[in-house]
Design a protein around this motif. Structure first.
Motif, PDB file in Angstrom:
ATOM      1  N   ILE A  48     -57.091  43.941 -38.906  1.00 12.30           N
ATOM      2  CA  ILE A  48     -58.198  44.639 -38.258  1.00 12.30           C
ATOM      3  C   ILE A  48     -57.757  46.095 -38.111  1.00 12.30           C
ATOM      4  CG2 ILE A  48     -59.492  44.858 -36.093  1.00 12.30           C
ATOM      5  CD1 ILE A  48     -58.908  41.757 -35.771  1.00 12.30           C
ATOM      6  N   PRO A  49     -58.611  47.057 -38.529  1.00 18.35           N
ATOM      7  CA  PRO A  49     -58.168  48.451 -38.473  1.00 18.35           C
ATOM      8  C   PRO A  49     -57.836  48.909 -37.047  1.00 18.35           C
ATOM      9  CG  PRO A  49     -60.482  48.267 -39.138  1.00 18.35           C
ATOM     10  CD  PRO A  49     -59.933  46.893 -39.126  1.00 18.35           C
ATOM     11  N   ASP A  50     -56.853  49.794 -36.932  1.00 16.62           N
ATOM     12  CA  ASP A  50     -56.409  50.287 -35.624  1.00 16.62           C
ATOM     13  C   ASP A  50     -57.544  50.917 -34.821  1.00 16.62           C
ATOM     14  OD1 ASP A  50     -53.956  49.471 -36.431  1.00 16.62           O
ATOM     15  OD2 ASP A  50     -53.016  51.447 -36.485  1.00 16.62           O
ATOM     16  N   THR A  51     -58.517  51.503 -35.528  1.00 17.18           N
ATOM     17  CA  THR A  51     -59.604  52.185 -34.822  1.00 17.18           C
ATOM     18  C   THR A  51     -60.408  51.217 -33.965  1.00 17.18           C
ATOM     19  OG1 THR A  51     -60.930  51.877 -36.814  1.00 17.18           O
ATOM     20  CG2 THR A  51     -59.909  54.034 -36.524  1.00 17.18           C
ATOM     21  N   LEU A  97     -61.546  48.814 -26.395  1.00 16.79           N
ATOM     22  CA  LEU A  97     -61.101  49.322 -25.092  1.00 16.79           C
ATOM     23  C   LEU A  97     -62.223  50.122 -24.438  1.00 16.79           C
ATOM     24  CD1 LEU A  97     -57.399  50.287 -25.807  1.00 16.79           C
ATOM     25  CD2 LEU A  97     -58.192  48.665 -24.088  1.00 16.79           C
ATOM     26  N   GLU A  98     -62.958  50.842 -25.283  1.00 10.75           N
ATOM     27  CA  GLU A  98     -64.129  51.594 -24.806  1.00 10.75           C
ATOM     28  C   GLU A  98     -65.180  50.614 -24.270  1.00 10.75           C
ATOM     29  OE1 GLU A  98     -65.144  55.199 -24.020  1.00 10.75           O
ATOM     30  OE2 GLU A  98     -63.847  55.207 -25.800  1.00 10.75           O
ATOM     31  N   THR A  99     -65.427  49.551 -25.029  1.00  9.46           N
ATOM     32  CA  THR A  99     -66.439  48.564 -24.649  1.00  9.46           C
ATOM     33  C   THR A  99     -66.160  47.958 -23.278  1.00  9.46           C
ATOM     34  OG1 THR A  99     -66.668  47.988 -26.981  1.00  9.46           O
ATOM     35  CG2 THR A  99     -67.616  46.448 -25.402  1.00  9.46           C
ATOM     36  N   VAL A 100     -64.881  47.661 -23.001  1.00 11.98           N
ATOM     37  CA  VAL A 100     -64.571  47.019 -21.717  1.00 11.98           C
ATOM     38  C   VAL A 100     -64.271  48.055 -20.638  1.00 11.98           C
ATOM     39  CG1 VAL A 100     -63.705  44.935 -22.836  1.00 11.98           C
ATOM     40  CG2 VAL A 100     -62.096  46.735 -22.207  1.00 11.98           C
ATOM     41  N   GLY A 101     -64.415  49.327 -20.988  1.00 12.05           N
ATOM     42  CA  GLY A 101     -64.258  50.379 -19.982  1.00 12.05           C
ATOM     43  C   GLY A 101     -62.823  50.658 -19.585  1.00 12.05           C
ATOM     44  N   ALA A 155     -55.565  52.844 -21.337  1.00 14.44           N
ATOM     45  CA  ALA A 155     -55.085  52.180 -22.549  1.00 14.44           C
ATOM     46  C   ALA A 155     -53.581  52.344 -22.740  1.00 14.44           C
ATOM     47  CB  ALA A 155     -55.818  52.725 -23.764  1.00 14.44           C
ATOM     48  N   ARG A 156     -53.043  53.477 -22.291  1.00 12.62           N
ATOM     49  CA  ARG A 156     -51.621  53.730 -22.513  1.00 12.62           C
ATOM     50  C   ARG A 156     -50.775  53.483 -21.278  1.00 12.62           C
ATOM     51  NH1 ARG A 156     -51.395  56.263 -27.591  1.00 12.62           N
ATOM     52  NH2 ARG A 156     -53.477  56.825 -28.253  1.00 12.62           N
ATOM     53  N   LYS A 157     -51.347  52.750 -20.332  1.00 15.63           N
ATOM     54  CA  LYS A 157     -50.598  52.399 -19.129  1.00 15.63           C
ATOM     55  C   LYS A 157     -49.970  51.024 -19.347  1.00 15.63           C
ATOM     56  CE  LYS A 157     -51.720  52.073 -14.348  1.00 15.63           C
ATOM     57  NZ  LYS A 157     -52.755  52.084 -13.339  1.00 15.63           N
ATOM     58  N   ARG A 158     -48.745  50.856 -18.871  1.00 17.11           N
ATOM     59  CA  ARG A 158     -48.102  49.555 -19.031  1.00 17.11           C
ATOM     60  C   ARG A 158     -48.860  48.475 -18.270  1.00 17.11           C
ATOM     61  NH1 ARG A 158     -43.888  50.615 -21.975  1.00 17.11           N
ATOM     62  NH2 ARG A 158     -43.352  52.775 -21.701  1.00 17.11           N
ATOM     63  N   LEU A 214     -61.952  41.813 -30.377  1.00 21.21           N
ATOM     64  CA  LEU A 214     -61.251  42.582 -31.409  1.00 21.21           C
ATOM     65  C   LEU A 214     -61.728  42.292 -32.836  1.00 21.21           C
ATOM     66  CD1 LEU A 214     -59.017  44.681 -31.181  1.00 21.21           C
ATOM     67  CD2 LEU A 214     -57.346  42.850 -31.388  1.00 21.21           C
ATOM     68  N   GLY A 215     -61.807  41.017 -33.182  1.00 21.31           N
ATOM     69  CA  GLY A 215     -62.122  40.653 -34.567  1.00 21.31           C
ATOM     70  C   GLY A 215     -63.615  40.521 -34.834  1.00 21.31           C
ATOM     71  N   ASP A 216     -64.452  40.972 -33.874  1.00 27.05           N
ATOM     72  CA  ASP A 216     -65.897  40.841 -34.008  1.00 27.05           C
ATOM     73  C   ASP A 216     -66.261  39.391 -34.337  1.00 27.05           C
ATOM     74  OD1 ASP A 216     -68.465  41.659 -33.992  1.00 27.05           O
ATOM     75  OD2 ASP A 216     -68.451  42.561 -35.980  1.00 27.05           O
TER      76      ASP A 216
END
Lengths: 282, 311
Positions: free
Chosen positions: B103-106, B112-116, B121-124, B143-145
């Motif tokens: 699945i492409p990285d994009t 992540l946008e969809t779930v707000g 995203a870059r927090k542990r 992720l995989g639609d």
């Protein structure tokens, strides 16, 4: 797994919002599973730290050993000097550093179980053989690549620190063999650790067994004359034989037979790990 | 479409799922209900091949999950909020999953946008709240639609806003023609999200119907009567063919008649009554009655009693 079969299942099933371009073979196999595993290793600080520690410890000790052994050789007599193995001395750091590589192998596997990510990982790659194969191969290739660099750097660091008369060159007799064996030694110990971790699933338990075994027990047992007959076949002891220019006395193993014994241990652990991964519920 | 076919899973002496069969159709949200320990999670795990069934099988879109060439495009699952490594970022976690399935990285940024969660995203993951972890899990499922979505107790840890958001998400996914299965132990919550219900208890199927049918059948209306002379009133009602049940605190419960009839009968026969009121049992009560029944049934030992229940 043929492309036509994949295309067949991908295209009509595409339904909701599937982007075009399903004609390419996008099925999950070993390469993609390995790409995922590599990402998992890279995105975890603990595994990356282990690799860094392995390199730093090995090279630092190699450098220090060469630095202090060089001058002390001056005071030795001819017989002592003949016993000195500049090659093995240069790899002494590896014997310490490999513990960090073993920890890397253990964490790569056990972090999945202790954190629970094993369930999302197996949901993404449900075929257990592919999942386990990808994990083991990725860990092995990583360990091997890092070992290649660490062994090379350790060797040159020591020889440079030792200075001209006592040092050996890359093309001297036995040197390429020892360097290849040293790389295999750390890599195979890492494979052994990954296999065992797959059986035991717990970082604490696996490291609790491996660290004392590799760091102390094996050395202690190999210094007791009677026990040595058996203890020389322990994974790290068997592999250690190959790290000398001349095989050490008191062992029936040669460089290559020692390596074979270590490889057998690694293979056994890897197979046991697969049996556990395949059979058990995640 | 998910087809559970005679699924049985035994852990040692515990029978977690007992010969369970049902289907989950695409295009609607199916609620998967049962009290804690009913076997919901085990069933979901069997769908993903995480647990090997003792017998029976589950087919996803016509074949076992392992046989899908791109598993994450077939099924997206939220199993447990805490399936993240505390030392990894949400983005790192999703990247690993994405790359394993080509699945492409994009796409990671998109979900992540969809779930707000784009901002964290870059927090542990160790620093994320339960609700945020739950959203990362939902992002992983998307992720995989996938054509099939499994959500195990998705509203755990979500705030009221998050619950409404999830409800809309589940309905939208079903509206796109996907198969959506949402497990819960809360009947009332599920009734608001789902179109269809599968209810299990003790690893067995108790009910499978549309939510509307289930409500109509199970939200029992009755009349509550409080009287100092319950025996006399019971006899009076009985002579008119009205059956009475014992309610709480010596009250009577009657159904299949009207308030007027009960009032008239009481007056005619000069029975003192303190209260005659219409009542509706909540869906939650109906659900509890249904699942409690399954426990009693098993405890009586009619078929293969569960040792820990029998004891």
């Amino acid at each position: 797994m043929t492309t036509t079969a994949d295309a067949k299942t991908d295209t009509p099933a595409a339904g909701p919002g599937r982007p075009a371009g399903a004609s390419a073979d996008l099925s999950v196999g070993l390469p993609s599973a390995m790409a995922g595993e590599w990402t998992k290793i890279r995105t975890l600080r603990s595994t990356m730290w282990c690799l860094a520690l392995f390199a730093a410890l090995s090279v630092a000790v190699a450098l220090l050993t060469g630095f202090f052994m060089g001058p002390s050789l001056e005071g030795m007599d001819a017989r002592e000097r003949a016993k000195f193995d500049p090659l093995s001395t240069g790899l002494s750091g590896l014997r310490l550093g490999m513990l960090a590589l073993v920890a890397f192998g253990v964490l790569t596997v056990s972090s999945e179980y202790t954190s629970g990510t094993i369930r999302s990982s197996l949901a993404a790659v449900p075929r257990r053989f592919v999942f386990y194969g990808a994990k083991l191969l990725t860990g092995t290739v990583t360990a091997c690549a890092v070992s290649l660099v660490v062994v090379g750097v350790s060797f040159f660091a020591t020889q440079l620190a030792l200075g001209r008369p006592s040092s050996v060159g890359l093309t001297d007799e036995g040197v390429p063999r020892v360097l290849v064996c040293a790389m295999l030694y750390t890599t195979l110990l890492c494979v052994f650790a990954m296999g065992l971790a797959s059986v035991l699933r717990s970082s604490a338990l696996t490291l609790g067994i491996l660290i004392p075994l590799f760091f102390m027990l094996s050395t202690i047992l190999n210094n007791i004359p009677g026990v040595r007959k058996v203890a020389q076949f322990l994974p790290d002891a068997a592999g250690d034989v190959a790290l000398y220019q001349e095989p050490p006395s008191g062992t029936v193993l040669s460089a290559w037979s020692g390596m074979t014994v270590l490889a057998a241990w690694a293979l056994l652990a890897a197979a046991a790990g697969y049996a556990a991964v395949r059979r058990r519920d995640a | 479409m998910i087809e559970v076919q005679r699924l049985t899973k035994r852990y040692g002496s515990t029978l977690a799922v007992d010969d369970l069969s049902f289907r989950v159709e695409p295009g609607r949200v199916t609620g998967f209900l049962g009290p804690n320990g009913a076997g919901k999670t085990t069933t979901l795990r069997a769908m993903l091949g995480l647990d090997r069934p003792t017998s029976g099988r589950v087919l996803i879109e016509g074949r076992p999950y392992e046989e899908h060439p791109r598993p994450l495009a077939a099924v997206g699952a939220l199993l447990d909020a805490r399936l993240l490594h505390g030392g990894r970022t949400a983005r790192g976690h999703l990247l690993g999953l994405a790359r394993s399935n080509r699945i492409p990285d994009t796409r990671v940024g998109e979900v992540l946008e969809t779930v707000g969660l784009a901002s964290v995203a870059r927090k542990r993951a160790g620093g994320l709240s339960l609700g945020m972890s739950q959203r990362v899990g939902i992002a992983a499922a998307l992720l995989g639609d996938p054509r099939v979505l499994l959500f195990d107790e998705p509203i755990n840890g979500l705030d009221p806003e998050g619950i409404v958001w999830f409800r809309e998400l589940a309905r939208r996914l079903a509206g796109e023609g996907r198969t959506v299965l949402v497990s819960s132990h809360l009947m009332s919550e599920t009734a608001q999200t789902a179109d269809h219900l599968v209810v299990i208890g003790q690893g067995r199927l108790l009910a499978e119907s549309s939510v509307d049918d289930f409500v109509a059948r199970n939200s029992r209306s009755y009349i509550l009567i409080r009287t100092p002379e319950p025996d006399r009133l019971r006899a009076v009602l009985m002579s008119e063919g009205v059956r009475t049940d014992d309610g709480p605190d010596g009250a009577l419960e009657v159904s299949g008649t009207t308030l007027e009839t009960v009032g008239a009968l009481a007056a005619e026969n000069q029975v003192t009554v303190y209260e005659i009121s219409p009542r509706t049992a909540s869906l939650e009560e109906a659900f509890m009655r249904m699942t409690a029944g399954s426990v009693e049934f098993r405890a009586n030992g009619d078929t293969a009693p569960m040792p820990e229940v029998a004891r």
